[in-house]
Design a protein around this motif. Structure first.
Motif, PDB file in Angstrom:
ATOM      1  N   ALA A  94       0.885  -1.309  -0.025  1.00 24.12           N
ATOM      2  CA  ALA A  94      -0.039  -0.088  -0.048  1.00 24.12           C
ATOM      3  C   ALA A  94       0.724   1.231   0.033  1.00 24.12           C
ATOM      4  O   ALA A  94       0.588   2.194  -0.514  1.00 24.12           O
ATOM      5  CB  ALA A  94      -1.140   0.031   1.432  1.00 24.12           C
ATOM      6  N   ALA A  95       2.017   1.264   0.686  1.00 24.48           N
ATOM      7  CA  ALA A  95       2.919   2.287   0.767  1.00 24.48           C
ATOM      8  C   ALA A  95       3.302   2.583  -0.384  1.00 24.48           C
ATOM      9  O   ALA A  95       3.617   3.848  -1.068  1.00 24.48           O
ATOM     10  CB  ALA A  95       3.979   2.215   1.741  1.00 24.48           C
ATOM     11  N   ALA A  96       3.890   1.458  -1.349  1.00 23.46           N
ATOM     12  CA  ALA A  96       4.610   1.713  -2.596  1.00 23.46           C
ATOM     13  C   ALA A  96       3.441   2.143  -3.536  1.00 23.46           C
ATOM     14  O   ALA A  96       3.739   3.086  -4.415  1.00 23.46           O
ATOM     15  CB  ALA A  96       5.070   0.211  -2.967  1.00 23.46           C
ATOM     16  N   ALA A  97       2.207   1.616  -3.288  1.00 22.09           N
ATOM     17  CA  ALA A  97       1.286   2.214  -4.249  1.00 22.09           C
ATOM     18  C   ALA A  97       0.915   3.536  -4.158  1.00 22.09           C
ATOM     19  O   ALA A  97       0.769   4.484  -5.150  1.00 22.09           O
ATOM     20  CB  ALA A  97       0.014   1.375  -4.273  1.00 22.09           C
ATOM     21  N   ALA A  98       0.767   3.974  -2.928  1.00 26.92           N
ATOM     22  CA  ALA A  98       0.609   5.493  -2.489  1.00 26.92           C
ATOM     23  C   ALA A  98       1.737   6.366  -2.916  1.00 26.92           C
ATOM     24  O   ALA A  98       1.329   7.398  -3.496  1.00 26.92           O
ATOM     25  CB  ALA A  98       0.345   5.601  -1.058  1.00 26.92           C
ATOM     26  N   LYS A  99       2.869   5.988  -3.031  1.00 24.94           N
ATOM     27  CA  LYS A  99       4.021   6.856  -3.378  1.00 24.94           C
ATOM     28  C   LYS A  99       3.941   6.847  -5.058  1.00 24.94           C
ATOM     29  O   LYS A  99       4.025   8.011  -5.513  1.00 24.94           O
ATOM     30  CB  LYS A  99       5.449   6.357  -2.878  1.00 24.94           C
ATOM     31  CG  LYS A  99       6.469   7.285  -3.324  1.00 24.94           C
ATOM     32  CD  LYS A  99       7.761   6.874  -3.080  1.00 24.94           C
ATOM     33  CE  LYS A  99       9.127   7.583  -3.482  1.00 24.94           C
ATOM     34  NZ  LYS A  99       8.985   7.560  -5.033  1.00 24.94           N
ATOM     35  N   ALA A 100       3.336   5.706  -5.454  1.00 25.31           N
ATOM     36  CA  ALA A 100       3.575   5.925  -7.063  1.00 25.31           C
ATOM     37  C   ALA A 100       2.216   6.912  -7.169  1.00 25.31           C
ATOM     38  O   ALA A 100       2.482   7.691  -8.539  1.00 25.31           O
ATOM     39  CB  ALA A 100       3.190   4.431  -7.643  1.00 25.31           C
TER      40      ALA A 100
END
Length: 168
Positions: A94-100
């Motif tokens: 979720a953190a990776a997707a949010a940063k993207a």
């Protein structure tokens, strides 16, 4: 051993699993930084659109300018929502997707705001370039928008089989 009174002594080293958690937190922090920068770009472009006149009226009155500013706002809000959801979820994915999503919002903001600012945005006298370069650098840290969006797709395709349908 460690002195309990001072907390000094030999370092025990990082605890297992500390790096993925550090990456997760870094991605969330960078996502917020990217979103804040995009918000500042939007404010700069909006101010310019209200002040700059063309054909006897502010350029903010033109539909094309309003659409660019609105698209930027939507992208920023999508990034903000993704970041809030990632904090609640707590997972590295979720953190990776949010940063993207925040990185994409930042790039969208830079592209649209550059168009609204026109020639003044290309000068070093205007602060636009500072936020643009900052966004480009921050997006590369702990996974770029491109990398973070392509890797999950590669992971899904790696087994070379169709995933089972979701339960109904």
């Amino acid at each position: 051993g460690t002195d309990p009174a001072t907390g000094t002594g030999p370092a025990a080293g990082p605890r297992p699993g500390a790096w993925p958690e550090a990456v997760r937190l870094a991605q969330l922090a960078l996502g917020h930084e990217l979103g804040g920068g995009a918000g500042t770009l939007l404010a700069l472009a909006r101010g310019h659109a209200l002040d700059r006149e063309q054909f006897g009226r502010p350029i903010a009155a033109f539909q094309a300018v309003r659409h660019r500013l609105a698209d930027t706002l939507v992208a920023i809000e999508a990034g903000r929502a993704a970041l809030e959801g990632a904090w609640d979820d707590g997972s590295p994915e979720a953190a990776a997707a949010a940063k993207a999503v925040a990185g994409r919002a930042s790039r969208t903001g830079a592209r649209h705001c550059q168009q609204v600012l026109a020639g003044i945005g290309f000068t070093t006298e205007h602060p636009f370039h500072r936020y643009l370069w900052r966004a480009l650098v921050l997006d590369q840290l702990f996974g770029s928008t491109e990398t973070l969006t392509r890797q999950p797709g590669r992971d899904r395709l790696a087994p070379r089989r169709v995933p089972p349908p979701p339960p109904l």
